[in-house]
Design a protein around this motif. Structure first.
Motif, PDB file in Angstrom:
ATOM      1  N   LEU A   1       0.724  -1.118   0.059  1.00 32.10           N
ATOM      2  CA  LEU A   1      -0.135   0.044  -0.157  1.00 32.10           C
ATOM      3  C   LEU A   1       0.871   1.160  -0.047  1.00 32.10           C
ATOM      4  O   LEU A   1       1.535   1.566   0.848  1.00 32.10           O
ATOM      5  N   ALA A   2       0.631   1.900  -0.994  1.00 27.56           N
ATOM      6  CA  ALA A   2       1.474   3.148  -1.112  1.00 27.56           C
ATOM      7  C   ALA A   2       0.763   4.428  -0.607  1.00 27.56           C
ATOM      8  O   ALA A   2      -0.171   4.627  -1.139  1.00 27.56           O
ATOM      9  N   GLU A   3       1.098   4.908   0.646  1.00 26.13           N
ATOM     10  CA  GLU A   3       0.503   6.043   0.933  1.00 26.13           C
ATOM     11  C   GLU A   3       1.029   7.361   0.579  1.00 26.13           C
ATOM     12  O   GLU A   3       2.118   7.687   1.025  1.00 26.13           O
ATOM     13  N   VAL A   4       0.431   8.169  -0.465  1.00 25.76           N
ATOM     14  CA  VAL A   4       0.702   9.182  -1.156  1.00 25.76           C
ATOM     15  C   VAL A   4       0.219  10.369  -0.502  1.00 25.76           C
ATOM     16  O   VAL A   4      -0.983  10.531  -0.485  1.00 25.76           O
ATOM     17  N   GLN A   5       1.022  11.184  -0.102  1.00 25.44           N
ATOM     18  CA  GLN A   5       0.390  12.704   0.658  1.00 25.44           C
ATOM     19  C   GLN A   5       0.618  13.782  -0.617  1.00 25.44           C
ATOM     20  O   GLN A   5       1.776  13.991  -1.057  1.00 25.44           O
ATOM     21  N   VAL A   6      -0.426  14.349  -0.648  1.00 21.97           N
ATOM     22  CA  VAL A   6      -0.580  15.406  -1.782  1.00 21.97           C
ATOM     23  C   VAL A   6      -1.073  16.777  -1.132  1.00 21.97           C
ATOM     24  O   VAL A   6      -1.798  16.507  -0.145  1.00 21.97           O
ATOM     25  N   LEU A   7      -0.933  17.942  -1.728  1.00 23.50           N
ATOM     26  CA  LEU A   7      -1.840  19.212  -1.407  1.00 23.50           C
ATOM     27  C   LEU A   7      -3.403  18.752  -1.420  1.00 23.50           C
ATOM     28  O   LEU A   7      -3.745  18.085  -2.549  1.00 23.50           O
ATOM     29  N   PRO A   8      -4.148  19.112  -0.665  1.00 20.82           N
ATOM     30  CA  PRO A   8      -5.510  18.714  -0.706  1.00 20.82           C
ATOM     31  C   PRO A   8      -6.219  19.163  -1.998  1.00 20.82           C
ATOM     32  O   PRO A   8      -6.982  18.397  -2.610  1.00 20.82           O
ATOM     33  N   GLU A   9      -5.951  20.244  -2.491  1.00 23.36           N
ATOM     34  CA  GLU A   9      -6.435  20.528  -3.765  1.00 23.36           C
ATOM     35  C   GLU A   9      -5.991  19.874  -4.970  1.00 23.36           C
ATOM     36  O   GLU A   9      -6.922  19.719  -5.951  1.00 23.36           O
TER      37      GLU A   9
END
Lengths: 360, 360
Positions: free
Chosen positions: B334-342
């Motif tokens: 499982l790759a947990e990818v964090q990005v800007l909410p927008e």
């Protein structure tokens, strides 16, 4: 339930994270699933996610999985046992003895009840966080007791194996002591640590690094849920906390005069004991010595990490684990790449040849 | 030191992780660095790494950075002050008041000494773990005291800024209370938790998940180093531990009879306080709400994660953080990818279109 396999329907009561994940996992194996929840919205959501069909009065479930908060688990299990006199009932609450005791005290037919507990979860709850693979490779405890026959309990084993989990048999007492140690007390220890930051000067909390962030990550957990869990498992949790406090008292005493004879040795022994204890935990992160870590510097721009991983793939090395760290506002990240030890030297050399900066 | 910039040579005493990293960072800015260490092997290794040249009797350093274990820091600083009567001397030990007090008591010329502490480190030590960018974006405390003039201390500020760190001014007392809270006590809390696993049944420790692994990760730290740190900062650490123990006592009392009036409320308050406290910590991992996490299922084969990240790059979204998790022995991660909410909705949709399974 021909050949001992689940033929369904399986009735899932409570369509939060665990219930919906169980239902999704069973549906992925074409098992008939009916869904019930005090919230019709949750049921509709779970149905929309493909987790099964809404429960109806005509259902004759063979197996019922109760996935409701710990506080109401025994009440709902008793109701299900009464409503479906042919069905086997299990639950997934994270404490086991309190539920069984409450059922026995209420006169419920515990010959058809066997508690269980999947050691799986996520930081978010609710049906939208559910995943069919939530239990894959995770331990799932079946809390055996004397009133249920081996034959009857078989359907629970099938359910667990169908969901890809690892079946672990324990008594309710063993289970509750185990989770007190590796889940409930760590939660308390972490929450009490984080409390110390409430009134601290900003300058102090701004010195925080990855270590304290790790120690206090679970302190962000939902207090409502944890009050129920800790209340239902109070005696085993308290027993571990008392032993913890004995160590803490010794530590505090040693620090009262760190130059006193024996004080440093006592501190060293407590810390050394931590080394020994943490080495016993399973799992990849942090303490696992099976893999070698290579740290590669990566520019914080789209595509850079992808290029790194593509080249690792070209070099033919399988990535066992990966963690990206970077400082806020800085345009460079550190990719911590874990590989099998025998692949590390080759990979490091190849990456350096391709111009990657290896930081460790 | 024209224009207030370091013109060198800078003398680094102690070529372990911190000393060698400082030297590498200064060399990257073409500053002349001389290296000294009780271990000639460490000096040779640091020279080979490009961290500077071996110290010689002819050196006339303007600035000396002492990077030796806490136990011997004051002794080495005093020796350097005496040996180089024109030089400004700093150190990087993780406690500040004890060093200053010891120097004052020994009659050292503290008008040329100002202590400092970079909040940076790695799980591994030694010159081979050193990195020129170790301090980039990290806080670096300068522990101001009255005996040194502002003008004289300027060279320390230059050093810190040259290494890309964030300068933080504190008194030695403020520093020591701060690190007691966010570093030293979390270490104790974690080590004492991990001690509980030493004699636990294997079946219990095998139930451990990510939560307890995070809480106890730093329990794997080097006891020798921590005995020195805790011994030198005993009073502030003890003060935080006493407050922690008060909370722990209340918690243990509440669990003695969880059904007693007020007991549950007390447990809820302690846990809720943990929520509030952890939210005050800076940093990306765990508690930071600036980013949205998207969980993508990735086959555990070479090239799959690279393909995912390449496609994220093609979609034009910048990855803020990434964590890979997978269960032992299972061919899916499982790759947990964090990005800007927008960017989250667009990315989720595009990835799904390209056939990726989004798990949350």
């Amino acid at each position: 339930m021909a050949d001992g396999r689940l033929a369904g329907p399986v009735r899932v009561v409570g369509t939060g994270l665990l219930g919906t994940s169980i239902a999704l996992g069973l549906r992925a194996r074409d098992i008939d699933v009916t869904l019930d929840d005090v919230s019709p919205t949750h049921v509709r959501l779970a149905v929309d996610l493909g987790a099964g069909r809404p429960a109806s009065g005509a259902d004759a479930p063979q197996l019922i999985v109760v996935c409701v908060p710990p506080d109401v688990t025994a009440t709902v299990v008793a109701r299900e046992l009464a409503a479906f006199p042919e069905a086997l009932v299990t639950d997934v609450a994270s404490v086991k003895l309190a539920v069984l005791d409450e059922l026995r005290a209420s006169g419920a037919d515990v010959e058809r009840y066997i508690g269980s507990h999947p050691l799986a979860g996520r930081e978010r709850g609710g049906p939208l966080a559910a995943r069919a693979d939530l239990f894959v490779g995770r331990p799932w405890v079946v809390a055996a007791h004397d009133a249920i026959s081996y034959r009857r309990a078989g359907a629970i084993d099938d359910l667990i194996l169908d969901l890809g989990a690892v079946l672990v048999e324990m008594t309710p007492e063993e289970h509750d002591r185990g989770v007190a140690l590796v889940s409930h007390v760590p939660q308390v220890v972490s929450s009490l640590m984080a409390r110390r930051f409430i009134e601290a000067p900003s300058a102090a909390v701004n010195l925080a690094g990855q270590g304290v962030r790790d120690v206090t990550r679970v302190a962000a957990s939902d207090p409502d849920l944890w009050v129920q869990i800790l209340g239902a498992n109070a005696a085993p949790v308290r027993e571990v906390l008392l032993a913890y406090r004995d160590d803490l008292d010794r530590f505090i005493d040693a620090l009262a005069d760190p130059e006193a004879p024996g004080a440093r040795r006592r501190v060293a022994e407590e810390l050394g004991g931590g080394n020994v204890g943490v080495a016993r935990l399973p799992g990849k992160h942090g303490t696992d010595k099976r893999f070698t870590t290579i740290v590669v510097m990566v520019d914080d721009r789209p595509g850079q990490l992808a290029r790194l991983l593509a080249e690792i793939g070209e070099i033919g090395v399988n990535l066992e684990d990966l963690r990206l760290e970077h400082a806020p506002g800085i345009q460079v990240g550190l990719a911590e790449v874990q590989v099998l030890p025998e692949a590390a030297a080759h990979l490091t050399e190849e990456l350096a040849t391709r111009g990657w900066r290896i930081a460790g």
